[in-house]
Design an enzyme around this catalytic site. Structure first.
Site, PDB file in Angstrom:
ATOM      1  N   GLU A   1      77.327   4.363  62.868  1.00 55.89           N
ATOM      2  CA  GLU A   1      78.672   4.607  62.330  1.00 55.89           C
ATOM      3  C   GLU A   1      78.901   6.118  62.290  1.00 55.89           C
ATOM      4  O   GLU A   1      77.997   6.874  61.959  1.00 55.89           O
ATOM      5  CB  GLU A   1      78.803   4.021  60.920  1.00 55.89           C
ATOM      6  CG  GLU A   1      78.756   2.518  60.945  1.00 55.89           C
ATOM      7  CD  GLU A   1      79.076   1.899  59.590  1.00 55.89           C
ATOM      8  OE1 GLU A   1      79.754   2.532  58.769  1.00 55.89           O
ATOM      9  OE2 GLU A   1      78.630   0.761  59.385  1.00 55.89           O
TER      10      GLU A   1
ATOM     11  N   LEU B   1      74.567   1.559  68.127  1.00 56.09           N
ATOM     12  CA  LEU B   1      75.596   2.508  67.696  1.00 56.09           C
ATOM     13  C   LEU B   1      75.419   2.874  66.228  1.00 56.09           C
ATOM     14  O   LEU B   1      75.134   2.001  65.403  1.00 56.09           O
ATOM     15  CB  LEU B   1      76.988   1.887  67.870  1.00 56.09           C
ATOM     16  CG  LEU B   1      77.299   1.244  69.218  1.00 56.09           C
ATOM     17  CD1 LEU B   1      78.619   0.483  69.150  1.00 56.09           C
ATOM     18  CD2 LEU B   1      77.364   2.324  70.287  1.00 56.09           C
TER      19      LEU B   1
ATOM     20  N   CYS C   1      73.243  -1.830  57.923  1.00 58.42           N
ATOM     21  CA  CYS C   1      72.252  -2.348  58.892  1.00 58.42           C
ATOM     22  C   CYS C   1      70.801  -2.275  58.418  1.00 58.42           C
ATOM     23  O   CYS C   1      70.103  -3.291  58.409  1.00 58.42           O
ATOM     24  CB  CYS C   1      72.391  -1.592  60.200  1.00 58.42           C
ATOM     25  SG  CYS C   1      74.046  -1.690  60.846  1.00 58.42           S
TER      26      CYS C   1
ATOM     27  N   GLY D   1      70.349   3.582  53.521  1.00 62.60           N
ATOM     28  CA  GLY D   1      71.210   2.428  53.237  1.00 62.60           C
ATOM     29  C   GLY D   1      72.113   2.124  54.400  1.00 62.60           C
ATOM     30  O   GLY D   1      71.765   2.372  55.556  1.00 62.60           O
TER      31      GLY D   1
ATOM     32  N   GLY E   1      66.548  12.123  51.725  1.00 55.19           N
ATOM     33  CA  GLY E   1      67.843  11.786  51.136  1.00 55.19           C
ATOM     34  C   GLY E   1      67.651  10.998  49.852  1.00 55.19           C
ATOM     35  O   GLY E   1      66.526  10.870  49.347  1.00 55.19           O
TER      36      GLY E   1
ATOM     37  N   THR F   1      73.852  -8.552  65.908  1.00 56.20           N
ATOM     38  CA  THR F   1      72.412  -8.478  65.631  1.00 56.20           C
ATOM     39  C   THR F   1      71.929  -9.855  65.171  1.00 56.20           C
ATOM     40  O   THR F   1      72.267 -10.302  64.076  1.00 56.20           O
ATOM     41  CB  THR F   1      72.144  -7.404  64.551  1.00 56.20           C
ATOM     42  OG1 THR F   1      72.608  -6.150  65.072  1.00 56.20           O
ATOM     43  CG2 THR F   1      70.677  -7.291  64.209  1.00 56.20           C
TER      44      THR F   1
ATOM     45  N   ASN G   1      65.449  -0.724  64.176  1.00 57.44           N
ATOM     46  CA  ASN G   1      66.036  -0.397  62.869  1.00 57.44           C
ATOM     47  C   ASN G   1      64.966  -0.373  61.774  1.00 57.44           C
ATOM     48  O   ASN G   1      64.975   0.501  60.903  1.00 57.44           O
ATOM     49  CB  ASN G   1      67.138  -1.407  62.504  1.00 57.44           C
ATOM     50  CG  ASN G   1      68.501  -0.966  63.031  1.00 57.44           C
ATOM     51  OD1 ASN G   1      68.615   0.049  63.692  1.00 57.44           O
ATOM     52  ND2 ASN G   1      69.533  -1.729  62.722  1.00 57.44           N
TER      53      ASN G   1
HETATM   54  C1  UGA Z   1      71.808   2.220  62.242  1.00 55.87           C
HETATM   55  C2  UGA Z   1      71.006   2.616  63.505  1.00 55.87           C
HETATM   56  O1  UGA Z   1      70.718   4.020  63.473  1.00 55.87           O
HETATM   57  C3  UGA Z   1      71.812   2.297  64.775  1.00 55.87           C
HETATM   58  O2  UGA Z   1      71.021   2.596  65.921  1.00 55.87           O
HETATM   59  C4  UGA Z   1      72.169   0.806  64.760  1.00 55.87           C
HETATM   60  O3  UGA Z   1      72.951   0.439  65.877  1.00 55.87           O
HETATM   61  C5  UGA Z   1      72.947   0.481  63.487  1.00 55.87           C
HETATM   62  O4  UGA Z   1      72.148   0.838  62.337  1.00 55.87           O
HETATM   63  C6  UGA Z   1      73.222  -1.002  63.478  1.00 55.87           C
HETATM   64  O5  UGA Z   1      72.253  -1.777  63.401  1.00 55.87           O
HETATM   65  O6  UGA Z   1      74.370  -1.410  63.723  1.00 55.87           O
HETATM   66  P1  UGA Z   1      73.847   3.279  60.857  1.00 55.87           P
HETATM   67  O7  UGA Z   1      73.706   2.111  59.943  1.00 55.87           O
HETATM   68  O8  UGA Z   1      75.201   3.685  61.303  1.00 55.87           O
HETATM   69  O9  UGA Z   1      72.983   3.025  62.210  1.00 55.87           O
HETATM   70  O10 UGA Z   1      73.185   4.491  60.106  1.00 55.87           O
HETATM   71  P2  UGA Z   1      72.157   5.675  60.412  1.00 55.87           P
HETATM   72  O11 UGA Z   1      72.860   6.875  60.902  1.00 55.87           O
HETATM   73  O12 UGA Z   1      70.991   5.210  61.204  1.00 55.87           O
HETATM   74  O13 UGA Z   1      71.673   5.984  58.904  1.00 55.87           O
HETATM   75  C7  UGA Z   1      71.067   4.962  58.110  1.00 55.87           C
HETATM   76  C8  UGA Z   1      70.617   5.531  56.776  1.00 55.87           C
HETATM   77  O14 UGA Z   1      69.549   6.453  56.957  1.00 55.87           O
HETATM   78  C9  UGA Z   1      71.715   6.292  56.039  1.00 55.87           C
HETATM   79  O15 UGA Z   1      71.632   5.985  54.663  1.00 55.87           O
HETATM   80  C10 UGA Z   1      71.365   7.757  56.306  1.00 55.87           C
HETATM   81  O16 UGA Z   1      71.843   8.655  55.346  1.00 55.87           O
HETATM   82  C11 UGA Z   1      69.848   7.671  56.289  1.00 55.87           C
HETATM   83  N1  UGA Z   1      69.193   8.795  56.995  1.00 55.87           N
HETATM   84  C12 UGA Z   1      69.278   8.923  58.342  1.00 55.87           C
HETATM   85  C13 UGA Z   1      68.452   9.707  56.260  1.00 55.87           C
HETATM   86  O17 UGA Z   1      68.336   9.599  55.003  1.00 55.87           O
HETATM   87  N2  UGA Z   1      67.813  10.725  56.906  1.00 55.87           N
HETATM   88  C14 UGA Z   1      67.892  10.871  58.248  1.00 55.87           C
HETATM   89  O18 UGA Z   1      67.245  11.823  58.787  1.00 55.87           O
HETATM   90  C15 UGA Z   1      68.645   9.950  58.999  1.00 55.87           C
END
Ligand code: UGA
Length: 422
Positions: free
Chosen positions: A150, A148, A255, A252, A248, A121, A203
């Site tokens: 995690e 992607l 990313c 966090g 939530g 990124t 993001n």
């Molecule tokens: C995020 C993006 O979703 C990916 O598309 C991207 O590739 C990645 O960053 C990156 O830049 O590499 P990720 O960091 O794995 O992915 O996490 P997410 O699943 O998106 O969740 C991020 C945060 O949002 C977490 O703290 C999660 O608990 C929170 N979240 C997510 C919520 O509080 N509510 C939701 O409905 C969804």
């Protein structure tokens, strides 16, 4: 099938290398970390990701995949993916030093007319610095951001919503898109700068969406509405969509916080004041505080000498990643206010947080607790039978910041169930 090199076998690089090899490409994964290369070569995944070890073992065996710390092993590759980290610099901007170093190292290594694909990124227009660092006129730079998540990275790789490729040579960009073998998936073929910006814009937009969700949850609590119903009602509008609408303890991970800050710096450097980014970061801090406040107000407005059992340390379920975890942010606030915090996480067994005790079994976590605070939505917590644990606690108080437990079930066992926004 193509010969593909992947520079950096961290989270993104490893997933990219392994999944391309699964598609039948010949892949060389390069990393400077000898220990990591040894581990991967022995068939052990270096990251916690469902299905990863199996795919590594399978593709090592059929020789579609090798790992190396000798950079010259990628000289035969037609495509080389840059997957090195871009950590946050002290001013919030993205630190490009690993990317630039890798590009410089590739100068004498890349095959003639190879394609160098940026997957790390990188802030908009970083491709121009990569062109200068690489200093190879025959090599085309294609920007191909990753999306992607995690915990679901393998499935996200094989079932993407879209593929984004950007270059000043659109044919070469399309060649990179073709590697994914996803004819039916929307492919955005654009210029380098736009491709780079799509990643940060996506993001940051999701982070802003979640900020709004958490603010609506706070408002629901204040006015006596039910956030689950309000958000479900919003999500049914196809213009809004039902994904990323789960409240939530704050958002966090490695990313969102980093990318929101980096985009803000890019905007500032271009005299654009993207006020929503600052507001989202501030509001997210307030959410951490709001959760700590909820615990405090349930325990007589003082946390001094109180035992708080925390369920979940990872920034979300399905990962062992603690980076910028909202759980940590909330725990630090609880400890700062005088609480004793005992945490259990199904995969994280230690954490470098002063005064935090991380226990190995869930039973140890709630012994004599004044309250249970669920911060990460692990499946394991949904399986807990409140009847079987209630005799061990000091008070029957459960604060579910993710709204994932069955309220009625806990209430029937005598617990005071406090959800997020309802
Ligand atoms: C995020 C993006 O979703 C990916 O598309 C991207 O590739 C990645 O960053 C990156 O830049 O590499 P990720 O960091 O794995 O992915 O996490 P997410 O699943 O998106 O969740 C991020 C945060 O949002 C977490 O703290 C999660 O608990 C929170 N979240 C997510 C919520 O509080 N509510 C939701 O409905 C969804």
């Amino acid at each position: 099938m193509a010969n593909i090199g992947v520079m950096g076998t961290g989270y993104v690089g490893l997933t990219t290398a392994v999944c391309f090899s699964e598609l039948g490409h010949k892949v060389v994964g390069f990393d400077i970390d000898t220990k990591k290369v040894e581990m991967l070569t022995s068939g052990t995944s270096t990251i916690y990701e469902e299905g990863m070890s199996e795919l590594i073992v399978k593709n090592l065996k059929i020789k579609n995949l090798v790992f190396t710390n000798t950079i010259s092993h990628i000289t035969d590759c037609d495509f080389v993916f840059l997957c090195v980290p871009t950590p946050q610099d002290s001013d919030g901007s993205a630190d490009l030093s690993y990317v630039i170093k890798a590009a410089k190292d590739l100068n004498g290594i890349l095959k003639k007319n190879a394609i160098l694909v940026t997957k790390s990124t990188v802030p908009v227009n970083a491709w121009k610095d990569i062109v200068i660092a690489l200093d190879r006129k025959d090599v085309t730079i294609v920007s191909n951001p990753e999306f992607l998540r995690e915990g679901t990275a393998i499935s996200d790789f094989f079932h993407p919503d879209r593929i984004v490729v950007g270059s000043n040579n659109l044919d070469k960009a399309q060649e990179v898109a073709n590697l994914y073998q996803q004819e039916k998936v929307a492919t955005i073929v654009t210029d380098n700068s736009s491709a780079e910006l799509i990643k940060y814009a996506s993001n940051s937009f999701l982070a802003i969406k979640l900020t709004f969700v958490n603010e609506i949850a706070a408002l629901c609590e204040a006015v006596g509405a039910n956030a689950n119903d309000v958000l479900q009602g919003m999500g049914q509008d196809s213009r809004i969509g039902s994904k990323y609408l789960q409240p939530g303890p704050g958002w966090g991970g490695s990313c969102f916080p980093k990318d929101v800050r980096a985009l803000r710096v890019t905007a500032e450097n271009n005299s654009i004041n993207m006020t929503l980014l600052s507001a989202a970061l501030d509001s997210n801090e307030k959410t951490f505080r709001r959760i700590a406040d909820k615990v405090e107000s349930e325990l007589g407005n003082s946390l001094i000498g109180k035992n708080i059992c925390v369920w979940g340390l990872a920034f979300k379920a399905g990962t062992d990643d603690l980076r910028d975890s909202p759980s940590v942010a909330v725990i630090e606030r609880l400890i700062g206010r005088g609480a004793t915090v005992i945490a259990f996480d199904p995969v994280i067994k230690s954490a470098n947080i002063k005064s935090l005790k991380v226990v190995k079994s869930i039973e140890e976590s709630y012994e004599a607790a004044d309250a249970i605070l669920l911060l990460t939505e692990w499946e394991e917590f949904k399986q807990i039978n409140p009847e079987s644990i209630k005799g061990r606690l000091k008070n029957l108080i459960l604060i579910d910041t993710r709204n994932v437990l069955d309220r009625q079930n806990w209430v029937n066992s005598g617990f005071k169930y406090i959800g997020n926004g309802w």
